[in-house]
Write a protein that holds these residues in place. Structure first.
Motif, short mmCIF file in Angstrom:
data_model
loop_
_atom_site.label_atom_id
_atom_site.label_comp_id
_atom_site.label_asym_id
_atom_site.label_seq_id
_atom_site.Cartn_x
_atom_site.Cartn_y
_atom_site.Cartn_z
N VAL A 105 -54.88 -33.06 46.31
CA VAL A 105 -55.97 -33.07 45.33
C VAL A 105 -55.60 -33.96 44.15
O VAL A 105 -56.44 -34.71 43.63
CB VAL A 105 -56.27 -31.63 44.85
N PHE A 106 -54.34 -33.91 43.75
CA PHE A 106 -53.86 -34.76 42.65
C PHE A 106 -54.07 -36.24 43.00
O PHE A 106 -54.58 -37.01 42.18
CB PHE A 106 -52.37 -34.50 42.40
N HIS A 107 -53.67 -36.63 44.21
CA HIS A 107 -53.82 -38.03 44.61
C HIS A 107 -55.28 -38.44 44.66
O HIS A 107 -55.64 -39.57 44.32
CB HIS A 107 -53.16 -38.25 45.98
N LYS A 108 -56.16 -37.53 45.12
CA LYS A 108 -57.58 -37.86 45.21
C LYS A 108 -58.18 -38.11 43.83
O LYS A 108 -59.01 -39.00 43.65
CB LYS A 108 -58.33 -36.72 45.91
N ILE A 109 -57.74 -37.30 42.84
CA ILE A 109 -58.27 -37.46 41.49
C ILE A 109 -57.97 -38.86 40.95
O ILE A 109 -58.83 -39.51 40.33
CB ILE A 109 -57.70 -36.38 40.55
N PHE A 110 -56.75 -39.34 41.18
CA PHE A 110 -56.33 -40.64 40.64
C PHE A 110 -56.47 -41.78 41.66
O PHE A 110 -56.02 -42.90 41.41
CB PHE A 110 -54.87 -40.56 40.16
N LYS A 111 -57.06 -41.49 42.82
CA LYS A 111 -57.32 -42.49 43.86
C LYS A 111 -56.04 -43.21 44.30
O LYS A 111 -55.98 -44.44 44.39
CB LYS A 111 -58.35 -43.50 43.37
#
Length: 491
Positions: A105-111
């Motif tokens: 989820v962290f990676h998805k937020i910052f693309k």
């Protein structure tokens, strides 16, 4: 392919902080919320120790980011790292066994995403890990590793003609399309939910809540409900069960909802996760063996779990990434193996163990039972029945293990099936076995039996053993392995 010397992505500092908070949230809640006003000396000491630990971890994270440098050139990674002691590593692309990509989820937020490149070497530095990396750069690195391997293969194939003065390197083909072999249906997800017993997830949650809030009031309400009648209590229990099933379904969907197994001519791809996505790719030529395992519950429901064993590490966090969908129907599992790995064959007709193998297993002493019985007799003789139950379980497992055990030498393959209440079918190529061993104890000599063992490259090294095969089969097994020289070229 050359890139300038660079640091890790600066977001890795925030990601390290995210992991630090995620892994220590329970300690924080316990120390600073549940014991906010506590004056106990050990609580105060624990708070300072915890704060000191957090500060040290933050400084180490910053130090790692400052000192870690890498560059890609000459088809290899060159890495310089170390806060207190400096180290330099050179890792050729050709050493990469597996590629794992995880997008939380962290990676998805910052693309962004994370990338792990696994090699066959052993040790803490056997992997190249980018906890945070741009998606474009991750794809670029994966493509560079793949192209290097393909070009090497083309050169090797072209070099077969030893009389040619020059080898022309042809660009690798780009039309190698992926084929999707399996995605779970709604029916598969429901079956997975009940097979994995995820519908029981509410039980530990309820017990955890008892540590945070007192459930005495709730228990009093249930007691009062009994006065009203069993119908109300039954309604409460059914409601709790339905909520638990719903939570289990959601948990299963989040974990297996976007599962996808695909392949091309070179690799097998496993994609999983809804919130936290992970993609695992493994080169077919690097697969050392295949394991088909069935727990007791899965055997009842006719399901199986397939693992692809390779020399590189196959774990993302705490999750085994080399596992195909863990709730495959047995027939589908066999079909999927042949589709993904055409060189591998699953032969269902295998050799059973001789009857004398049954008797040797019945008379072998069980040291676990002997020790447990001695402890029960010494400390609590009134629990003698526990010893009887344990003995029944042990011998039931031995009987089932005898009935389930099978073996087969199928040209250049070997299959071994073992297990009592749960079973494991192991399949590997002769060319992937690095060591074999046959053993005969005194008891086995009397019954004209032996044990056979194989060793494959993996992390950790994979040892497989089948007990009590006929001694003629052990001799055949050794001769079968000697013929390995016809398949393996020693350079």
């Amino acid at each position: 392919m050359t890139q300038p010397l660079k640091r890790l992505h600066p977001l890795v500092l925030i990601f390290d902080l995210y992991k630090l908070v995620k892994s220590n949230i329970i300690f924080f809640l316990f120390l600073f919320l549940l014991n906010m006003g506590s004056e106990k000396w050990w609580i105060q000491t624990a708070k300072w120790i915890f704060l000191g630990y957090v500060v040290i971890m933050l400084f180490l994270s910053i130090g790692k980011w400052i000192t870690y440098r890498y560059v890609i050139k000459n088809d290899a990674f060159y890495i310089k790292s170390g806060i207190f002691s400096k180290s330099e590593r050179t890792i050729p692309f050709l050493k990469v066994q597996n590629v794992q990509r995880q997008t939380t989820v962290f990676h998805k937020i910052f693309k962004v995403t994370s990338l792990t490149l696994e090699t066959a070497t052993v040790g803490d530095e056997s992997s190249i890990i980018f906890d945070v990396i741009s998606r474009v750069e991750a794809e670029s690195i994966e493509s560079a590793v793949t192209e290097t391997r393909e070009q090497k293969k083309i050169i090797e194939q072209s070099s077969v003609g030893l009389f040619e003065e020059q080898v022309v390197v042809v660009e690798p083909e780009k039309n190698d399309k992926k084929v999707i072999h399996f995605t779970p249906t709604k029916k598969d997800l429901v079956k997975a939910s009940f097979t994995s017993l995820s519908f029981l997830i509410l039980i530990p949650i309820i017990f955890k809540l008892d540590d945070v809030i007192k459930l005495d009031v709730f228990r009093d309400e249930v007691t009062n409900a009994l006065k009203w009648g069993w119908a109300i209590l039954a309604a409460i229990l059914i409601g709790v069960l339905l909520i638990s099933i719903a939570i289990g379904m959601v948990h299963t969907f989040i974990k297996y909802g976007k599962y996808e197994i695909s392949s091309d001519t070179q690799k097998v791809y496993i994609k999983k996760g809804v919130l936290d996505e992970s993609i695992f790719s493994i080169r077919k030529e690097k697969i050392q063996a295949v394991e088909i395992s069935q727990s007791f519950m899965k055997r009842i429901l006719g399901l199986a779990e397939v693992k692809l064993i390779s020399a590189g590490n196959t774990t993302i966090g705490e999750v085994e990434s080399n596992t195909l969908y863990p709730f495959l129907p047995v027939r589908k599992a066999y079909t999927l193996i042949s589709e993904l790995l055409p060189d591998y064959q699953v032969v269902e007709s295998m050799h059973e163990l001789p009857k004398r193998a049954f008797w040797i297993r019945m008379i072998r002493p069980s040291y676990i039972w002997l020790i447990a019985t001695a402890l029960i007799w010494y400390f609590k003789p009134s629990l003698w029945w526990v010893s009887v139950v344990l003995l029944l379980i042990i011998y039931s497992s031995r009987i089932l293990d005898y009935k389930n055990s099978r073996y087969l030498l199928n040209q250049s393959f070997i299959q071994m099936k073992t297990g009592g209440f749960s079973t494991v079918l192991f399949i590997t190529k002769r060319s992937q076995v690095i060591e074999v061993k046959t053993e005969r104890s005194k008891l086995q000599r009397y019954f004209k039996l032996a044990s056979i063992k194989t060793v494959n490259r993996a992390k950790p090294v994979l040892h497989k053993e089948l007990l009590d095969v006929p001694h003629e089969a052990a001799s055949e097994f050794y001769s079968w392995y000697v013929d390995r020289t016809k398949e393996v070229k020693i350079q």
